[in-house]
Design a protein around this motif. Sequence first.
Motif, PDB file in Angstrom:
ATOM      1  N   LYS A   1      -8.095   0.425   5.370  1.00  0.00           N
ATOM      2  CA  LYS A   1      -7.524  -0.358   6.463  1.00  0.00           C
ATOM      3  C   LYS A   1      -8.587  -0.595   7.529  1.00  0.00           C
ATOM      4  O   LYS A   1      -9.143   0.347   8.097  1.00  0.00           O
ATOM      5  CB  LYS A   1      -6.343   0.401   7.052  1.00  0.00           C
TER       6      LYS A   1
ATOM      7  N   GLY B   1      -2.429   5.773  -0.109  1.00  0.00           N
ATOM      8  CA  GLY B   1      -3.261   4.626   0.208  1.00  0.00           C
ATOM      9  C   GLY B   1      -3.574   3.796  -1.021  1.00  0.00           C
ATOM     10  O   GLY B   1      -4.336   2.839  -0.970  1.00  0.00           O
TER      11      GLY B   1
ATOM     12  N   ASN C   1       0.378  -6.326   5.506  1.00  0.00           N
ATOM     13  CA  ASN C   1      -0.958  -5.812   5.230  1.00  0.00           C
ATOM     14  C   ASN C   1      -1.713  -6.923   4.510  1.00  0.00           C
ATOM     15  O   ASN C   1      -1.439  -7.209   3.354  1.00  0.00           O
ATOM     16  CB  ASN C   1      -0.903  -4.578   4.336  1.00  0.00           C
TER      17      ASN C   1
ATOM     18  N   LEU D   1      -3.082   1.076  -3.974  1.00  0.00           N
ATOM     19  CA  LEU D   1      -2.483  -0.253  -4.047  1.00  0.00           C
ATOM     20  C   LEU D   1      -1.398  -0.259  -5.113  1.00  0.00           C
ATOM     21  O   LEU D   1      -1.660   0.026  -6.282  1.00  0.00           O
ATOM     22  CB  LEU D   1      -3.560  -1.288  -4.388  1.00  0.00           C
TER      23      LEU D   1
ATOM     24  N   THR E   1      -7.145   1.532  -1.079  1.00  0.00           N
ATOM     25  CA  THR E   1      -7.205   0.541   0.004  1.00  0.00           C
ATOM     26  C   THR E   1      -7.923   1.142   1.214  1.00  0.00           C
ATOM     27  O   THR E   1      -7.930   2.355   1.408  1.00  0.00           O
ATOM     28  CB  THR E   1      -5.795   0.104   0.455  1.00  0.00           C
TER      29      THR E   1
ATOM     30  N   VAL F   1       0.838  -1.194   0.000  1.00  0.00           N
ATOM     31  CA  VAL F   1       0.000   0.000   0.000  1.00  0.00           C
ATOM     32  C   VAL F   1       0.875   1.246   0.000  1.00  0.00           C
ATOM     33  O   VAL F   1       1.812   1.353   0.799  1.00  0.00           O
ATOM     34  CB  VAL F   1      -0.910   0.008   1.249  1.00  0.00           C
TER      35      VAL F   1
END
Lengths: 381, 371
Positions: free
Chosen positions: B233, B171, B187, B173, B231, B166
């Motif tokens: 989290k 953020g 991750n 990918l 992404t 990431v």
Amino acid sequence: MVKKNIVAMILAGGQGSRLGLLTRNMAKPAVPFGGKYRIIDFALSNCSNSGIDTVGILTQYKPQMLNSHIGIGAPWDLDRVHGGAAMLPPYMSEAGGDWYKGTANAVYQNLNYLESCNPEYVLILSGDHIYKMDYRKMLERHIDADADATIAVIDVPIEEASRFGIMSTDENDVITAFEEKPKEPKGTLASMGIYIFTYSKLKKYLIDDAADSESVNDFGKNIIPSMIANGETLVAYRFSGYWKDVGTIQSYWEAHMDLLNPDNEISLFSNDWKIYTDTAAIPSQYIGPDAHIENSIVTEGCVIHGELVDSVVFPGVYIGKNTRIERSIIMENTAVEDNVIISKSILLENVHVRSHNAIGNGTDIAVIDTGLTVESQARMG
Amino acid sequence: MMKDYMAIINLEENENDIRSLTVNRPIASIPIGSRYRVIDFMLSNLVNSGIKNVGIFSGTNSRSLMDHVGTGKAWDLNRKIDGLFLFNHGLCDFVNHDSKLLKNNMEYIYRSSSENVILASSYMVCNMDLAKVVDAHEESGADMTVVYTETARADTEFLNCYTLDVDKETGRLNGVGKNIGFHPHANVCMEIFVMTKEKLVELIHAGAHNINAGSFSNVIFNETGNLYINTYKYEGFVFCINTVSSYYRSNMRMLSSDVSDALFRSERPIYTKIKDEPPTIYVKGCSVSNSLIADGCVIEGTVRNSVIGRYVNVEKDAVVEDCIILQNIRVHKGAHLSHVIIDKNVDIDEHTELKGSETFPLVIEKTSMFK
């Protein structure tokens, strides 16, 4: 409408005033029982286990809890295309409206419902009783005897007989006389308040009864005696096994202690005649590292850290550390914090008992009302 | 808004390291946490987030799953408008079959009035508010959002899962790998994707026609270079049910109150099929501590640090410690079980002693009630 062989009518309008706080917010059949049930679950489950798929529930006193509990009858498999569960409260019509005056009047006022079901037989039940019964066997007895009405009976001790409707029968269990709560009982065969009528006969007697201004419109006091007087065939169906009408706080508490007796006859825990109820999605019970539980019933959503002896605990109850609860009934979502002693008490729903408390003197039953917060060191009961 | 979203649960999940529990069932219907099944969590997450249309795409071994999910009533998905849709593999395709299964049921995907899709799996057990994921996705303007969890236990958990590279600042990918258990920090991809229906359809066509594509997640990650994949989290507890030992540890962690409060007692309830068991009875002389126990049990013996399913009888003088006992099991007198996973419908004879270990829990496979 598809013609039904048998339709059940459950009388669920009673207040049960002797149950005090337990029935202040709900009708007696809606009172919680046995860890995760309500009293009416027994009659409803008996119906579905007996293959009866059309059930009218006659409500009157504070019906909200019954309405939300029963809904469309899904927990009892009574959400049906034809038939199913029908809530039958008193209603208005062009000619005005009336409260249900007696048990027979309640059914009389719903003859239109029965007509729409067009049944062969009608089963009249009370929503107040704790028992397991296969109504199919009773119906068989009714058909075999070619009876107009069949009354379920149970043998009671002679000293208690005057609390019941007492039957006299001949050698074939044909009923020859019926006395409602006799002062000097002539026998010990007590009516359980469970009747099967051939519908055509029931209809006739209900209509006649409604026209009789002297009548109190009650099955036990009016319908049954007048059927006997007119020479109709009434037979007794003998039932043996656990049957309890939890009419008072004392008998309600005793019935729970009965459940805890390993040899109890109701066998709530046997799988062959399940009692169904409306269940929420809550996690399994968690028993903490220092908990001690003996001879108790615990159910989903509970968290138990303390000590539980001879008690019945409903869903979502929290019992704190160093807390001892004995011979008590703790209802849904009640929380008892640490260092509390509770003895011979009934804590209703959503009670919060703060730490360092003692409830109940161990002799009389202490009842703590719904939603009450018991502050620390507020010794009660 | 969530009403513009439908959901697809793709049950093409790797069972290689959990075979002893998937003899008769997919991972999705393995019992977990005393009264749940693995799929209950994702189904509940979707429903709790406001999703009204869920398609479950499953493999062939799905009797237990179908029995559990039924009409979707427990999740309020027995709907006239939208609701639950079930799709099964035929036996004909063995190559990239999840893409093909999706392609064969394109009509379902087109017919839904939703413009967007949440694509998820079942084996990542968590209690997640997916509405937050959707919000983040819509704010980012990305082609797609993928959910991951950051872990410091990748050397023992999440084995063989996709790991995400990431971009720390955006953020975004950058790339995808596999967790082969070398490093504790990773991750880990939770295989939850958010995208437009249009994008999904495009990917399904690409996957179904590419014989080398592999699983549908592979198909998606093959596009990493061509798409803007954002992404998200996830910060809560995640239990990856893909090996016997992770299954064991996951259940055991559910005994701690921080985990069980977050997982089961949040404002987003986990729904499951109702079985109408009676309450559990604790007989005089029993001893129970630190255990999660379902309804319908009769406990006469000793239960410690264990997760017990519905209809389990632990007889007198029997000891069950550090065990996971699934449904409908009788542990007879004097038996002693430690670090054992007992699958459904098993009778443990009197005085049997069974002992596994925390790293290698012993699994007693399910017996059929009907031989």
